[in-house]
Enzyme design. Structure first.
Site, short mmCIF file in Angstrom:
data_model
loop_
_atom_site.label_atom_id
_atom_site.label_comp_id
_atom_site.label_asym_id
_atom_site.label_seq_id
_atom_site.Cartn_x
_atom_site.Cartn_y
_atom_site.Cartn_z
N ASN A 1 34.07 40.88 54.46
CA ASN A 1 35.26 40.24 54.99
C ASN A 1 35.32 38.74 54.73
O ASN A 1 36.40 38.17 54.65
CB ASN A 1 35.36 40.49 56.51
CG ASN A 1 34.04 40.34 57.22
OD1 ASN A 1 33.05 40.98 56.87
ND2 ASN A 1 34.01 39.50 58.23
N CYS B 1 34.64 33.84 66.36
CA CYS B 1 34.62 34.90 67.35
C CYS B 1 35.94 34.87 68.11
O CYS B 1 36.81 34.07 67.81
CB CYS B 1 33.40 34.78 68.26
SG CYS B 1 33.37 33.25 69.17
N GLN C 1 37.58 46.33 54.91
CA GLN C 1 38.23 45.33 54.04
C GLN C 1 38.57 45.87 52.66
O GLN C 1 39.41 45.31 51.96
CB GLN C 1 37.33 44.09 53.88
CG GLN C 1 37.18 43.27 55.15
CD GLN C 1 38.48 42.59 55.59
OE1 GLN C 1 39.45 42.47 54.82
NE2 GLN C 1 38.52 42.13 56.82
N1 PLP Z 1 34.65 45.58 59.74
C1 PLP Z 1 35.05 44.57 58.98
C2 PLP Z 1 34.43 44.36 57.64
C3 PLP Z 1 36.04 43.70 59.43
O1 PLP Z 1 36.44 42.69 58.66
C4 PLP Z 1 36.60 43.92 60.71
C5 PLP Z 1 37.62 43.00 61.26
O2 PLP Z 1 37.61 41.82 60.98
C6 PLP Z 1 36.16 45.01 61.46
C7 PLP Z 1 35.17 45.82 60.95
C8 PLP Z 1 36.71 45.31 62.83
O3 PLP Z 1 37.95 45.95 62.71
P1 PLP Z 1 38.97 45.97 63.96
O4 PLP Z 1 39.58 44.61 64.02
O5 PLP Z 1 39.98 47.01 63.58
O6 PLP Z 1 38.21 46.34 65.15
#
Ligand code: PLP
Length: 374
Positions: free
Chosen positions: A139, A312, A167
């Site tokens: 991300n 955060c 992502q």
């Molecule tokens: N995994 C990755 C790589 C992410 O970038 C994010 C959100 O930023 C999440 C999981 C969490 O997803 P959600 O916002 O739908 O809980």
């Protein structure tokens, strides 16, 4: 002031196709567990969305478990897989890294790619049913991991594999079957669907202990009344994203143009992950000597919306664990910002970012650095 929104990896704006599907689904009005006509229509809409998502991702409809988003999908896989040992890459999203406190961390190299030899050795050194979790695309940097190779190593050791494709989905082709993973996480709002809708793909036959018990929805794997508008919106968004895949890949031109122009004015510019395969829409840039929070705020004032590497929920910025794992010092890990483009991005957005970033650079340390170097 017109805003240049360059934070698609945080949340992509809702696609019109998703909005239309959500309105249509909201009008159904029933509970998919009810036996009457409204309930049957709700069930039909959910199962149609399930079929759509499955066919777009090379999965079977029965392999899809709808969740409240990526975080829940990740937790369901990590906690529900019944593993005695969990190994996660050091660059995973916190929803994976923090799901099981006892998880072992897998190193990445300076390009942000998982160290496959270390994975092989680590799996060989331990005992017990293991679950490995490696994301498809990061991300913060957009770096794409060799997940199919990770799967081959995991299989050799009899380990199971979870892949956070939150992502990657909608930005590159994702084929559940071809990746050969046991679990794969999705989140609707990252590809133009609504927030609060996601899915965990679960390979047929893979053990999964539900984390929510109750009404037995989702074949008992995740109880709770299904979020019909969210699910329908997510399916429509994924369909639109897959149809637009060439345009999403074409964002690399805008992204590379940004990076080239910034590098030309700022010799010390660091582009994290540039040496590895990356998502076309993502750039993780560090302006030397300038905290990411300051950059984000200055750009916001100029009408350009980007993110610091890892914020955060309070918005407070911590040094990015992703960049630290890639070898950044604590100071370097506090200097990076993330620019992420998407389906509605245009050249003018990139121009606005370059102009605002350049103005900040010249207003601050950049000018001094250039004068000193002359
Ligand atoms: N995994 C990755 C790589 C992410 O970038 C994010 C959100 O930023 C999440 C999981 C969490 O997803 P959600 O916002 O739908 O809980």
């Amino acid at each position: 002031m017109k805003v240049a929104y360059l934070d698609y990896n945080a949340t992509a704006p809702l696609r019109p196709e998703a909005r239309a599907a959500m309105l249509e689904a909201a009008a159904v009005g029933g509970n998919a567990s009810s036996v009457h006509g409204s309930g049957r229509r709700a069930r039909m809409a959910i199962e149609t969305a399930r079929e759509t998502i499955a066919s777009l991702l090379g999965a079977r409809a029965a392999e899809i478990v709808f969740t409240s988003g990526g975080t829940e999908a990740n937790q369901l896989a990590l906690r529900g897989a019944g593993a005695e040992r969990i190994l996660v890459s050091a660059i995973e999203h916190d929803s994976v890294r923090l799901a099981c406190p006892a998880a072992e961390m897998l190193a990445v190299d300076g390009r942000g790619l998982i160290d496959l030899d270390r994975l092989d050795a680590t799996l060989g050194n331990g005992r017990g049913r293991a679950l490995v979790s490696v994301m498809l695309a990061n991300n913060e940097t957009g770096v794409i991991q060799p997940v199919a190779e990770v799967a081959r190593i995991a299989r050799r050791h009899g380990a199971r594999l979870h892949c956070d494709a939150v992502q990657a989905a909608g930005k590159i082709a994702v084929d559940f079957g071809a990746l050969d993973v046991d679990f794969l996480s999705l989140s609707g709002h990252k590809f133009g669907g609504p927030q609060g809708a996601g899915a965990l793909l679960v390979r047929q036959g893979a053990m999964l202990e539900p984390q929510f018990r109750g009404g037995g929805q989702e074949l008992g794997r995740r109880s709770g009344t299904e979020n019909l508008p969210g699910i329908a919106g997510m399916a429509a968004a994924l369909q639109a994203a897959m149809r637009d895949m060439a345009a999403i890949a074409g964002l690399a031109r805008l992204r590379d143009g940004i990076e080239e122009r910034l590098a030309a004015i700022c010799p010390g510019l660091r582009i994290w992950g540039a040496g590895a395969p990356r998502l076309a829409n993502t750039s993780c840039l560090a302006m030397p000597g300038m905290g990411s929070e300051t950059q984000v705020m200055a750009l916001d004032l100029a009408g350009v919306e980007i993110s610091a590497g890892a914020a955060c929920s309070s918005g407070k910025v911590r040094p990015s664990h992703v960049l630290r794992a890639m070898g950044a010092s604590e100071a370097e890990a506090r200097e990076a910002v993330r620019v992420s483009l998407g389906w509605a991005s245009v050249a003018e957005d990139a121009e606005r970012f370059v102009a605002a970033w350049t103005a900040l650079y010249l207003r601050t340390g950049g000018r001094a650095a250039r004068v000193a170097a002359a």
